[in-house]
Design a protein around this motif. Sequence first.
Motif, mmCIF file in Angstrom:
data_model
loop_
_atom_site.group_PDB
_atom_site.id
_atom_site.type_symbol
_atom_site.label_atom_id
_atom_site.label_comp_id
_atom_site.label_asym_id
_atom_site.label_seq_id
_atom_site.Cartn_x
_atom_site.Cartn_y
_atom_site.Cartn_z
ATOM 1 N N CYS A 104 50.393 -73.856 -27.730
ATOM 2 C CA CYS A 104 50.841 -74.783 -26.694
ATOM 3 C C CYS A 104 49.688 -75.671 -26.240
ATOM 4 C CB CYS A 104 51.431 -74.031 -25.497
ATOM 5 S SG CYS A 104 50.388 -72.730 -24.843
ATOM 6 N N GLN A 105 50.061 -76.748 -25.521
ATOM 7 C CA GLN A 105 49.101 -77.737 -25.049
ATOM 8 C C GLN A 105 48.303 -77.212 -23.854
ATOM 9 O OE1 GLN A 105 48.350 -80.627 -26.364
ATOM 10 N NE2 GLN A 105 49.944 -80.789 -27.928
ATOM 11 N N GLU A 106 47.240 -77.944 -23.538
ATOM 12 C CA GLU A 106 46.338 -77.552 -22.449
ATOM 13 C C GLU A 106 47.070 -77.418 -21.112
ATOM 14 O OE1 GLU A 106 42.045 -77.150 -21.254
ATOM 15 O OE2 GLU A 106 42.918 -77.465 -23.211
ATOM 16 N N LYS A 107 47.948 -78.409 -20.792
ATOM 17 C CA LYS A 107 48.662 -78.382 -19.513
ATOM 18 C C LYS A 107 49.624 -77.201 -19.433
ATOM 19 C CE LYS A 107 46.491 -81.990 -18.186
ATOM 20 N NZ LYS A 107 47.042 -83.321 -18.246
ATOM 21 N N ALA A 108 50.214 -76.824 -20.573
ATOM 22 C CA ALA A 108 51.095 -75.654 -20.594
ATOM 23 C C ALA A 108 50.303 -74.380 -20.312
ATOM 24 C CB ALA A 108 51.805 -75.553 -21.937
ATOM 25 N N VAL A 109 49.084 -74.320 -20.822
ATOM 26 C CA VAL A 109 48.224 -73.163 -20.524
ATOM 27 C C VAL A 109 47.871 -73.141 -19.043
ATOM 28 C CG1 VAL A 109 46.004 -72.074 -21.017
ATOM 29 C CG2 VAL A 109 47.308 -73.154 -22.864
ATOM 30 N N ALA A 110 47.622 -74.314 -18.473
ATOM 31 C CA ALA A 110 47.246 -74.387 -17.056
ATOM 32 C C ALA A 110 48.373 -73.869 -16.161
ATOM 33 C CB ALA A 110 46.892 -75.826 -16.684
#
Length: 1052
Positions: free
Chosen positions: A479-485
């Motif tokens: 997943c993308q960075e924002k999804a991890v955040a």
Amino acid sequence: MSITGLRNYIRDIRKCNSKQTEQLRVNKELGKIRSKFKKSKKMSGYDRKKYVAKLLYTYMIGYDIDFGHIEAVELLHSKKYSEKQIGYLAVALLLNENDEFIKLIINSIHNDLLSGNEHSQCLALTAIANIGGKEMAEALTSDVQKLLVSQSSSNFVKKKAALCLLRLFRKYPDLLIPSEWANRAEGLLSNYDYGVLTSVLSLLLALVAQDPEGYKVLQSKVIQLLKRIVIEESVQKEYHYHNVPVPWLQVKLLRILQYWKSPKSKTSGNLLSNCLNKILTGFRLTRSRNHNNARRAILFESINLIIHLKNSERLLKISTKTLLKFLSYKETNIRYLSLECLTHLTAVSDDLTLVKKHQDTIFKGLKEIDMGIQKRALDLLYTMCDHSNSTVIVGELIKFLVVANYSIRDELVLKTAILAESFATDFSWYVDTILRLIRLGGDSVSDDIWHRVVRIVTNNPTLRHYAAKVVFRTLQTKCQEKAVAVGSYILGEFGGTIARERDSTPDKQLNILIEKYKIIKPKTQIIILSSLTKIAKRHGSLREEIVEFIDKQRTHINTEIQQRSCEYYLMLTKYGDILEEAFEDMPEFPQLENSLLKRIKEQEEDTMDPRAWSIEQKMREKGLGDSSSKMVGKEENNEENNEQTNEQPKEQQVKTTELISMNQEDLIPKQNDQKKIKVKEVSTMESQTIGENSMNLMDNTHNIPNNQNIPNNQQQTSTSNGTSILDELTGINLNNNQNNQQQQQEQQQQEQNYSKSNNNNQGQQKTNEEEIMGLFGNNNNTNNNTNTRQNKIKNVLNSLILSTQEDPEQKLKNNFDSLCTNSGGVLYQDKYIQIGLKSQYHQSEGQVMLFYGNCQNLTFENFKTHITPVPYLKLRTDPVVDQIPGNTQQKQLLHFQCLQEFSSPPKINISFNCEELGQEKWNKTFQLPIVLSKFVQRVPLRAQEFMGRWKQIMGPPLGYQGTFVARTISATEIGQVLSGLGIQVLNGVDPNKNNIVGSGLFLAAKKKVGCLLRMETNLNNKSIKLTIKTTNTTVTSSLKNLIQTQLEVRII
């Protein structure tokens, strides 16, 4: 006007076969003209005209003219038209509005305006419009107005006067007062010369745009003029454009009417309706393309007026059908304008049945090659979306996101998020949709969007379990960075709701967060660190493993992660009380303005046309963003749902309206929940690093008054929300309602508990933990002991912070190394001063803003800075003040240009006196993080280009090769370091996937140096073989040192 000398001069210039020959000929002619002007008393008008014309030609081919202005001014007084014409041409080209010669020509222009000679008046009006200085405008505006309204002025002069007045008005709007000029303009609209009317309406359009109400008296006159053209068709044939009477004039009339509401007079209202009806119903296609374009221009403007007035349902339906028919046309411009008008119409219309029938056709607009069509189709889908079609529209927009061009992705993601939030049928659909949007949107997803998800989940307890389950499932995939955040934050806050499920036990949550930690940027790593600390607080069995992981991060290259890791480590191992207070459950967020709608509003504020309708405004009129309006979704007008909702506990009631009432400041707890306020350094919701926060704090300290005016109990550095940093660290607001009875009772209870704890302690000296427990002592007088408690808190926390810091010299070196790859942060800090900087670079030039923050309550005297001059930088510094009051900050801007390659950064010396230091002066010298890599620009190269240039450079001194033990061999972390040093990482060049290849270009004022590098990683011993090739030995050496400093293992 034939001038033989000028013709010969031009011929000679054209014959020149080199720039040098041309320069010689020009210099010769300028010398001759200069000598002639010295004898100007004997010069005839013809000769003066000839020489000024030669100067004009010389100026036009690119040479500076610094004489001859007086002769040009003298030509204005000539009675011959040819001489006056050259004079005005010279004045318009050679003079600007701030020139000192302007005063000499104002009187001449004034005389020409009043001369009655049509040719002189036109020359004067042209000069005023071209020069247009304030002094000239104030002196001559009244004369221009008189020419415009005078019956003796010719139509040609009136046209010139109207356009000249328009030019002056655009630059100086205050020159024309509506109360004085509106009545004068009324008579101009009765003119039967349509050339004059076209110029006058251009002026009137600008006037009405600035002050619609001031010119409302002209509305009936404008309608009468429209009737004369549309219904009566009393327009001379010479003003027809392909059998369309004055189309540009009709468009201006219709556009002016859009600034006013419907006319109050029934007669004017009916007249306007008849005109619009004839335009709509009279449109017929012909074989003439120009005729059709002119008719469509009038038609689209009339539809915009119908939408604006909204006083005829019949006309609105005809307009809708016409626009929908245009959607099937082949011409791109027609489809574009149709989509734009439909967007306007759907934003204000309540009945969208006709438009919804063509929804599939609008979806096809998203697949058009033309980007303009795609954007207009997106706007239309955004405004026509409601509860009946939100699922379909949002689904199509997310599908389009996969193939959308990058120029439209940001706007697409933003509007899709707003629609999903505003028209959510249920919360689970919203969470699934937004997470899918975040996963597909990538870098186009702003922090505002995932902040809103966090806020919605936090404010709706029934949603927390489902959200935690979904994000945990998402984190298990790529997943993308924002999804991890967003996933790490929700697991940190609400991971306990799924901890008992077999597939999402606490240890599995821990493992997935640690796994993601290794492949993301520091900004998101900070959020994961805070989430891990919360998991350790919630699940004691995992504390030891989490403490071990956080302990390893205390030597991280990023200073923000270092500081947080040190703080969290001490909280988990020594200061449990602070941990419990700092990591309490997040309170619900307050109801504030929708931040996503606010972003759209800011984007639309760029328009200077008050007539222009706003999507954001129209969407608010439809109910979006109104937190107190009504229920939305399936619960609306549903009695059964209402009854079920009312039976639930108050805190369990879920209202979809909360989705549209949240703001970007979602992450600020309610002010009345002071005991639940989290530590600013602990909060996982910050979108900036600690370096950025430090800079913000320094920016805000400008407003701190002198300490003499601040009570002793408030002389602390404050955060942006007004609370003390020390208060936030302890979770207690000592500056707020100190005499409150409830607070006194709580303090007394704490005093008793702490006193009991203190009685069990032995030894004469207290530890930091004992001092924290004894902060409130045994005194009952709160007011008398507030200062004492604050001083104790400050001392304890200072010692806690100092205990986590390494050697000051090593700390300074770490800060310097960090700033070599970052644009801003803290360079140095002690108990007296904080020094930070922000920087920006473009090619060989750069700017650095230095911040000097006074951390004491005392004033710094004789504050001085000095940057040691260096030969490789052309440096200019702004002055700095001599005194810095306590708890304030000052800035100093540095401008510089890189002249050549260099290896050592410049140094700055800072000194000041302070009362606490006595006669001793604080004096330190620091290296500024202005290193060679700041002037290196990333250059993408294909594999063949890279290898071709790589083979051209062979061995030392232009090449370097060496091996060192690296602190990391992660391709992601190495890529981040190289990117910070201006090196472009090239993928697919090296056949070994573990190797890293990069390229860059060093840019100095008069030199460019290409930079190539290759890094071969050894997974067994964690070493890197670095090869650098450039065309300059100094650049090679500097890059080698910078890369090794960032990546090499440091022994501390």
